[in-house]
Design a protein around this motif. Structure first.
Motif, PDB file in Angstrom:
ATOM      1  N   VAL A 278      30.420  41.833  41.859  1.00  0.00           N
ATOM      2  CA  VAL A 278      31.765  41.267  41.724  1.00  0.00           C
ATOM      3  C   VAL A 278      31.728  39.755  41.498  1.00  0.00           C
ATOM      4  O   VAL A 278      32.462  39.214  40.673  1.00  0.00           O
ATOM      5  CB  VAL A 278      32.611  41.601  42.973  1.00  0.00           C
ATOM      6  CG1 VAL A 278      33.946  40.837  42.952  1.00  0.00           C
ATOM      7  CG2 VAL A 278      32.857  43.103  43.062  1.00  0.00           C
ATOM      8  N   THR A 307      33.681  53.332  43.514  1.00  0.00           N
ATOM      9  CA  THR A 307      34.418  53.265  42.257  1.00  0.00           C
ATOM     10  C   THR A 307      35.432  52.124  42.298  1.00  0.00           C
ATOM     11  O   THR A 307      35.745  51.581  43.369  1.00  0.00           O
ATOM     12  CB  THR A 307      35.170  54.578  42.006  1.00  0.00           C
ATOM     13  OG1 THR A 307      36.223  54.708  42.986  1.00  0.00           O
ATOM     14  CG2 THR A 307      34.232  55.771  42.091  1.00  0.00           C
ATOM     15  N   GLN A 308      35.964  51.772  41.158  1.00  0.00           N
ATOM     16  CA  GLN A 308      36.980  50.725  41.106  1.00  0.00           C
ATOM     17  C   GLN A 308      38.219  51.130  41.908  1.00  0.00           C
ATOM     18  O   GLN A 308      38.838  50.290  42.568  1.00  0.00           O
ATOM     19  CB  GLN A 308      37.352  50.431  39.649  1.00  0.00           C
ATOM     20  CG  GLN A 308      36.263  49.718  38.870  1.00  0.00           C
ATOM     21  CD  GLN A 308      35.816  48.421  39.527  1.00  0.00           C
ATOM     22  OE1 GLN A 308      36.642  47.565  39.875  1.00  0.00           O
ATOM     23  NE2 GLN A 308      34.508  48.272  39.707  1.00  0.00           N
ATOM     24  N   ASP A 309      38.585  52.396  41.876  1.00  0.00           N
ATOM     25  CA  ASP A 309      39.728  52.860  42.667  1.00  0.00           C
ATOM     26  C   ASP A 309      39.445  52.726  44.161  1.00  0.00           C
ATOM     27  O   ASP A 309      40.333  52.342  44.938  1.00  0.00           O
ATOM     28  CB  ASP A 309      40.048  54.319  42.329  1.00  0.00           C
ATOM     29  CG  ASP A 309      40.708  54.479  40.969  1.00  0.00           C
ATOM     30  OD1 ASP A 309      41.166  53.462  40.409  1.00  0.00           O
ATOM     31  OD2 ASP A 309      40.750  55.619  40.467  1.00  0.00           O
ATOM     32  N   GLU A 315      40.555  46.694  49.207  1.00  0.00           N
ATOM     33  CA  GLU A 315      40.866  45.283  48.956  1.00  0.00           C
ATOM     34  C   GLU A 315      41.840  44.661  49.955  1.00  0.00           C
ATOM     35  O   GLU A 315      41.627  43.528  50.397  1.00  0.00           O
ATOM     36  CB  GLU A 315      41.409  45.128  47.528  1.00  0.00           C
ATOM     37  CG  GLU A 315      41.689  43.695  47.099  1.00  0.00           C
ATOM     38  CD  GLU A 315      40.428  42.845  46.987  1.00  0.00           C
ATOM     39  OE1 GLU A 315      40.554  41.607  47.082  1.00  0.00           O
ATOM     40  OE2 GLU A 315      39.339  43.420  46.814  1.00  0.00           O
TER      41      GLU A 315
END
Length: 337
Positions: A278, A307-309, A315
Motif C-alpha cells: 500500500v 482482497t481490496q474489498d 479501513e
C-alpha cells in the motif's frame, strides 16, 4: 513445524536482509504476566526454523534481563540472526514504575557497551533510539550513534516513535535503516507523517504491537481478565467501557478470518504485512510471543493476501478505537506531530 521459510526483505537501502516477519522478545522477560523460559527458548528455535531472523529486544526489558536471556541463543546462532536492541528508556531498579528518557551522547556510549556485554556479542546489527528526548538535539544523539558504527560496535541505526520530520533530520546525519513504531488495525497514527517520510528515504518500517497487544487476537475482551502482573491491565483501551467498545470493532476481522479459514491474529498481521504494498516500503512486523504454536500461527499470516474489498472493510477500524495507545502519550511521536 512450519510449512516453509518466509520470504526475505532488506531493511533500508543498505541494511540487513531479514525475514518479512520478525520476533519481539519483550514478553519473554516481563510485562505480559509470568514467563516460561523453556517455552520461550523453544519459540526462538521455532522462529529460526521458519526464517524469522530479526530478533528485537531492548536494554529496558527486564532491566537488561531480556538481553541476557537471548545470550545463549545468539551464541549458538549468531550468523543466522539479525539482532536489534534499543537504548534510551531509563529504569530504576528500586522503583519498577520509574521511566526516564536519555538521548545524551555520553549515556548512549555507555548503554551500547552494557548491551554488548549482556548480549555476549561483538556488534549489534541494528541499534535503535527507543524514545526521543526533545531536550537533546537530534543531530547530537544520532551523531553519537553514528560514532558507534564507525567504532564497529553497531552495523545499522534505527529510530523508534519519531515523526516524519525527525526521521528526515536524523537520516541527514547518518542513514537510518529502520523506523520502529506501533502500527496495527487499532493504531495508525504512524501514517500521519512517518510512513511517507520512510518511503521517500528508503527506510523500512518495523511495526511493534501489530496485534494490538493481543487484543486483536480476541484472546481477551477486558484486561481485567488478565493476571495482576500484566501491564495491559493499565491500558485504557482494554478496560471497562473502552474495552467493550473496542471488542465490537473486531466483528469485520472475525468475518474475514472465517472466509480465509484463518485466526483473527492472522488477519490482523496480514493487514500489517500488506502495508508494504500500500505504501511502497519494506514492512517487517515484530509480533511478540512465548509460544511455538503462536509463532507458527503468526508466520502463516505472511501467506494470506487480503482482497481490496476486505481491506476496505477493515479501513474504518482505527478511527473508531476508544482510548489512547498509552496512559501517558508524552513520549510518543503523537505528542510531537
Amino acid at each position: 513445524m512450519t510449512e516453509r521459510r518466509i520470504d526475505k526483505v532488506r531493511l533500508g537501502t543498505e541494511g540487513p536482509e531479514v525475514g518479512v516477519q520478525g520476533l519481539g522478545c519483550m514478553g519473554m522477560s516481563e510485562f505480559y504476566g509470568d514467563t516460561d523460559e523453556a517455552a520461550a527458548r523453544d519459540t526462538l528455535e521455532a522462529a529460526l526454523e521458519a526464517g524469522v531472523t530479526l530478533l528485537d529486544t531492548a536494554d529496558m526489558y527486564g532491566n537488561g534481563a531480556n538481553e541476557e536471556f537471548l545470550r545463549p541463543f545468539l551464541a549458538a546462532h549468531r550468523d543466522e540472526i539479525t539482532l536489534a536492541t534499543k537504548f534510551s528508556v531509563v529504569r530504576d531498579a528500586a522503583d519498577a514504575s520509574f521511566r526516564g528518557i536519555s538521548n545524551d551522547p555520553a549515556y548512549i556510549r555507555g548503554a551500547v557497551d552494557a548491551s554488548l556485554r549482556r548480549l555476549g556479542v561483538d556488534v549489534i546489527d541494528l541499534y535503535y533510539m527507543h524514545r526521543r528526548d526533545p531536550a537533546v538535539p537530534l543531530a547530537e544523539s544520532v551523531g553519537a550513534m553514528a560514532e558507534l558504527v564507525r567504532a564497529g560496535k553497531v552495523r545499522h541505526l534505527g529510530l523508534s516513535e519519531v515523526t516524519g520530520a525527525e526521521l528526515r533530520e536524523a537520516h541527514a546525519v547518518h542513514p537510518i535503516a529502520a523506523l520502529q513504531s506501533e502500527w496495527s488495525l487499532f493504531s495508525r497514527s504512524v501514517e500521519r507523517s512517518a510512513v511517507g517520510a520512510a518511503a521517500g528515504l528508503g527506510v523500512a518500517l518495523v511495526p511493534y504491537s501489530p496485534l494490538g497487544r493481543g487484543f486483536l487476537t480476541g484472546a481477551f475482551a477486558d484486561a481485567a481478565e488478565l493476571p495482576e502482573n500484566d501491564f495491559r491491565r493499565h491500558q485504557v483501551r482494554f478496560t471497562g467501557d473502552a474495552a467493550a467498545a473496542n471488542a465490537a470493532l473486531l466483528e469485520p476481522v472475525r468475518k474475514i478470518a472465517a472466509a480465509h479459514g484463518a485466526t483473527l491474529a492472522q488477519i490482523a498481521l496480514a493487514w500489517v504485512q500488506q502495508r508494504a504494498e500500500v505504501h511502497g516500503l519494506p514492512v517487517v512486523p515484530i509480533p511478540g510471543t512465548r509460544s511455538r504454536g503462536r509463532l507458527e500461527e503468526n508466520v502463516a499470516a505472511t501467506r494470506i493476501t487480503l482482497t481490496q474489498d476486505e481491506l476496505a472493510l477493515l479501513e474504518p477500524i482505527a478511527g473508531q478505537v476508544v482510548g489512547d495507545r498509552y496512559p501517558d502519550m508524552s513520549s510518543t511521536s503523537d505528542s510531537r506531530e
